[in-house]
Design an enzyme around this catalytic site. Structure first.
Site, PDB file in Angstrom:
ATOM      1  N   LEU A  12       0.832  -1.211   0.000  1.00  0.00           N
ATOM      2  CA  LEU A  12       0.000   0.000   0.000  1.00  0.00           C
ATOM      3  C   LEU A  12       0.860   1.253   0.000  1.00  0.00           C
ATOM      4  O   LEU A  12       0.503   2.260  -0.591  1.00  0.00           O
ATOM      5  CB  LEU A  12      -0.912   0.029   1.244  1.00  0.00           C
ATOM      6  N   ALA A  13       1.968   1.192   0.687  1.00  0.00           N
ATOM      7  CA  ALA A  13       2.811   2.381   0.802  1.00  0.00           C
ATOM      8  C   ALA A  13       4.202   1.953   1.226  1.00  0.00           C
ATOM      9  O   ALA A  13       4.400   0.905   1.831  1.00  0.00           O
ATOM     10  CB  ALA A  13       2.228   3.359   1.822  1.00  0.00           C
ATOM     11  N   MET A  17      10.758   4.702   6.641  1.00  0.00           N
ATOM     12  CA  MET A  17      10.783   3.920   7.874  1.00  0.00           C
ATOM     13  C   MET A  17      10.279   2.491   7.684  1.00  0.00           C
ATOM     14  O   MET A  17      10.767   1.578   8.303  1.00  0.00           O
ATOM     15  CB  MET A  17       9.858   4.575   8.928  1.00  0.00           C
ATOM     16  N   GLU A  19       7.432  -0.341   5.331  1.00  0.00           N
ATOM     17  CA  GLU A  19       6.572  -0.673   4.199  1.00  0.00           C
ATOM     18  C   GLU A  19       5.224  -1.097   4.755  1.00  0.00           C
ATOM     19  O   GLU A  19       5.154  -1.768   5.786  1.00  0.00           O
ATOM     20  CB  GLU A  19       7.168  -1.824   3.397  1.00  0.00           C
ATOM     21  N   ASP A 145       3.479  13.328  14.776  1.00  0.00           N
ATOM     22  CA  ASP A 145       3.771  13.154  13.351  1.00  0.00           C
ATOM     23  C   ASP A 145       2.480  13.275  12.553  1.00  0.00           C
ATOM     24  O   ASP A 145       2.287  12.611  11.542  1.00  0.00           O
ATOM     25  CB  ASP A 145       4.429  11.797  13.116  1.00  0.00           C
TER      26      ASP A 145
HETATM   27  N1  LIG Z   1      -4.251   0.596   8.645  1.00  0.00           N
HETATM   28  C1  LIG Z   1      -4.133   1.079   7.413  1.00  0.00           C
HETATM   29  N2  LIG Z   1      -5.107   0.858   6.501  1.00  0.00           N
HETATM   30  C2  LIG Z   1      -4.993   1.340   5.256  1.00  0.00           C
HETATM   31  N3  LIG Z   1      -3.948   2.062   4.813  1.00  0.00           N
HETATM   32  C3  LIG Z   1      -2.941   2.304   5.666  1.00  0.00           C
HETATM   33  C4  LIG Z   1      -2.984   1.845   7.007  1.00  0.00           C
HETATM   34  N4  LIG Z   1      -1.858   2.228   7.632  1.00  0.00           N
HETATM   35  C5  LIG Z   1      -1.160   2.935   6.727  1.00  0.00           C
HETATM   36  N5  LIG Z   1      -1.797   2.981   5.548  1.00  0.00           N
HETATM   37  C6  LIG Z   1      -1.355   3.656   4.318  1.00  0.00           C
HETATM   38  O1  LIG Z   1       0.050   3.698   4.306  1.00  0.00           O
HETATM   39  C7  LIG Z   1       0.498   5.051   4.327  1.00  0.00           C
HETATM   40  C8  LIG Z   1       1.737   5.156   5.169  1.00  0.00           C
HETATM   41  O2  LIG Z   1       1.411   4.736   6.478  1.00  0.00           O
HETATM   42  P1  LIG Z   1       2.267   5.200   7.711  1.00  0.00           P
HETATM   43  O3  LIG Z   1       2.249   6.693   7.766  1.00  0.00           O
HETATM   44  O4  LIG Z   1       1.804   4.474   8.905  1.00  0.00           O
HETATM   45  O5  LIG Z   1       3.692   4.658   7.237  1.00  0.00           O
HETATM   46  P2  LIG Z   1       5.110   5.240   7.537  1.00  0.00           P
HETATM   47  O6  LIG Z   1       6.070   4.539   6.648  1.00  0.00           O
HETATM   48  O7  LIG Z   1       5.349   5.175   8.987  1.00  0.00           O
HETATM   49  O8  LIG Z   1       4.928   6.706   7.076  1.00  0.00           O
HETATM   50  P3  LIG Z   1       5.469   7.986   7.786  1.00  0.00           P
HETATM   51  O9  LIG Z   1       6.713   8.275   7.043  1.00  0.00           O
HETATM   52  O10 LIG Z   1       4.364   9.007   7.619  1.00  0.00           O
HETATM   53  O11 LIG Z   1       5.669   7.646   9.214  1.00  0.00           O
HETATM   54  C9  LIG Z   1      -0.670   5.858   4.872  1.00  0.00           C
HETATM   55  O12 LIG Z   1      -0.648   7.201   4.415  1.00  0.00           O
HETATM   56  C10 LIG Z   1      -1.838   5.104   4.318  1.00  0.00           C
HETATM   57  O13 LIG Z   1      -2.087   5.538   3.004  1.00  0.00           O
END
Ligand SMILES: Nc1ncnc2c1ncn2[C@@H]1O[C@H](COP(=O)(O)OP(=O)(O)OP(=O)(O)O)[C@@H](O)[C@H]1O
Length: 561
Positions: A12-13, A17, A19, A145
């Site tokens: 998804l993303a 930090m 995935e 954050d």
């Molecule tokens: N529980 C979830 N359900 C659906 N999509 C999610 C969920 N958690 C995260 N995402 C998707 O993944 C993306 C990144 O999530 P998250 O911010 O937790 O990751 P990160 O790598 O820690 O990012 P950041 O750099 O902001 O800390 C979110 O913007 C969202 O689009």
């Protein structure tokens, strides 16, 4: 691909930090559940102190059980990979929503924006006040954050704050050898930049920025580099939202002023008081906004994004992040305000064409992770950088989370109930449920300017995609407010609850595509036409609107309304 008991279905993303995967857990007798698995990037998993903090923060996040916080199910390690399992929010993040609004020229109704942020406030207030389940001691959590990436909006219209666990761990990463920095400069408060002890008011401020973005599509400062945005946060007033969007009610401007106050003593003391003002604003707008409305909004964004020819926007496409960075070594004293030079060589963001594509790469307005070397080069100085790093502590460091002289949380104002509506259009949509309505709503205190083409039958309406209400070209200095439309005593309203969505015409005039804000119109008979080309539906019906009443036009196009 399997990660322990979880099947990773699709990514998804991906960030600096971690995935984030859509995953599936399977059990006996055909049991299966979709969920999200977030796993730390391998190079961070090798840092024992990072892992230690990740574990401790994941433990805290798992204690947060609230409807507006994404729920953590599981945490563990498989073959050296640390992961969190959490509920899957099928919808989109607010970054996607802001982008979509900008690229399509859609204006999000202020009451919708207020509803989204009020719910996020509710979740964060819960986190701020949370206590250890065993000891009863305050956890003193702050998210720190908050950004549009970390607020999710589900297809059911639920607002969920995400990313507590890794954010906290990463936030303390500056003390590790790898020196991970976390946080987006655009959402940082002056006190964070000055390395002052942080409290829950940093989350208030960041939510204020997200609210500003939802309303206007822009961040509050005309900054085009990381150095200039740091300078702006510390020293410059933000661009009044009404300059970016002249139809914005003055009450919303006041809310933004308070949420974004540089001096935190002038800011909302906590998310509860912020939420209370937002709820009051929604009431003053005259119509309740609930999950149903937000669900329609999500449906509309998803449908538009997926339709042929439309720019495809991944529902969970996060903003680009820079990788984890080394942390600088020194900090500035609390009282020091760094002197910065603000390069103003590029076009201010608010003057640029309002599409994402026109933004220069590296523009601080994108809110991406900071480029610390760039900051130094721009003369902000290492002190600010350390301030940023050292400010990333996740505990609320205000005295016992209770600041002397600060009023305690104010209970949120409950939403008013609207009058019992008259209905038309066959069977009501089966999903989602319609809120009950018993009393007339208060009259709006701020009215949206009305396109002349819609008068006199329609004297006030706000369409998300009405061409007459396209996103205004931001113009600094022009603070003139639009003149409110004239009102008549023989007026009623019509509210559209169309599933999944339709383009709506009223008496032959195109209102736009749902979701639409309620429309005021003269009492009497009117003709409503709905068109959904995708479903091949074209419905025309007569409605009878009574003075002082709201007529709710319901139609489930899939059920042949
Ligand atoms: N529980 C979830 N359900 C659906 N999509 C999610 C969920 N958690 C995260 N995402 C998707 O993944 C993306 C990144 O999530 P998250 O911010 O937790 O990751 P990160 O790598 O820690 O990012 P950041 O750099 O902001 O800390 C979110 O913007 C969202 O689009």
């Amino acid at each position: 691909m399997m990660l322990g008991k979880y099947q990773l279905v699709s990514k998804l993303a991906s960030g600096g930090m971690a995935e984030v995967y859509l995953a599936r857990a399977e059990g006996p007798m055909g049991f299966a559940k979709s969920l999200v698995v977030k796993r730390i990037l391998p190079h961070l998993a090798e840092d024992p102190r990072f892992v230690e903090m990740f574990i401790s923060e994941a433990r805290l996040a798992a204690q947060l059980d609230h409807p507006h916080i994404v729920q953590i199910f599981d945490f563990g390690e498989v073959d050296g990979t640390w992961y969190l399992a959490m509920e899957f929010i099928d919808g989109l993040n607010l970054r996607v929503l802001v982008r979509h609004a900008k690229t399509t020229g859609m204006l999000l109704p202020p009451a919708y924006c207020a509803r989204i942020i009020a719910h996020a406030c509710d979740g964060l207030a819960f986190a701020h006040d949370s206590k250890d389940a065993v000891t009863g001691a305050s956890l003193g959590l702050i998210h720190r954050d908050i950004s549009p990436d970390n607020i999710l909006l589900s297809r059911q219209g639920a607002v969920k704050v995400v990313d507590f666990g890794i954010a906290k761990a990463a936030g303390q990463g500056h003390r590790t050898e790898s020196g991970v920095l976390k946080g987006k400069i655009s959402y940082m408060t002056p006190e964070q930049l000055r390395n002052m002890a942080m409290d829950r008011r940093v989350d208030v401020y960041a939510l204020g920025i997200v609210l500003y973005e939802l309303l206007t599509g822009y961040k509050p400062f005309d900054a085009t580099s990381e150095a200039s945005i740091v300078h702006a946060i510390l020293h410059e007033p933000f661009v009044p939202a009404v300059e970016r969007r002249p139809d914005l009610p003055a009450a919303m401007g006041s809310i933004l002023e308070r949420a974004l106050a540089k001096d935190r003593e002038q800011r909302y003391p906590d998310c509860r008081t912020f939420q209370a003002d937002l709820e009051g604003f929604i009431l003053s707008a005259g119509e309740p906004v609930g999950a149903w409305n937000l669900a329609q909004l999500v449906e509309r964004v998803k449908a538009t994004s997926a339709s042929p020819g439309a720019k495809l926007i991944s529902a969970n496409e996060p903003e680009k992040r820079t990788p984890a960075r080394k942390t600088p070594e020194t900090a500035i004293p609390e009282t020091t305000t760094p002197e910065t030079t603000t390069p103003e060589t590029t076009t201010p963001a608010h003057l640029a064409k309002p599409t994402l594509e026109t933004r220069p790469v590296g523009n601080a307005q994108t809110g991406r992770r900071g480029s610390w070397t760039g900051l130094i080069a721009a003369g902000v100085g290492a002190a600010v950088l350390i301030a940023l790093a050292a400010g990333l502590v996740m505990r609320d460091e205000s005295p016992a989370n209770a600041r002397p002289g600060v009023t305690g949380p104010t209970a949120p104002v409950p939403l008013s109930e609207a009058p019992v509506p008259e209905e038309v259009g066959g069977p009501a949509p089966s999903e989602p449920p319609t809120p009950a309505r018993d009393e007339p709503p208060p009259e709006p205190t701020d009215k949206t300017p009305v396109p002349e083409s819609l008068a006199p039958a329609v004297v006030a309406q706000k369409s998300l995609e009405d061409s007459a209400l396209e996103r205004p070209k931001p113009s600094r200095g022009s603070r003139a407010r639009a003149t409110p439309p004239e009102t008549s005593v023989l007026m009623g309203k019509v509210e559209f609850r169309i599933w999944p969505y339709a383009t709506v015409w009223l008496d032959g005039k195109r209102l736009g595509e749902t979701p639409l804000a309620p429309v005021s119109l003269s009492a009497g008979r009117h003709t409503v036409k709905l068109l959904n080309e995708e479903l091949g539906k074209n419905v025309t019906q007569q409605i009878e609107v009574r003075a002082g009443k709201t007529f709710v036009f319901r139609c489930n196009l899939r059920a042949e309304c």
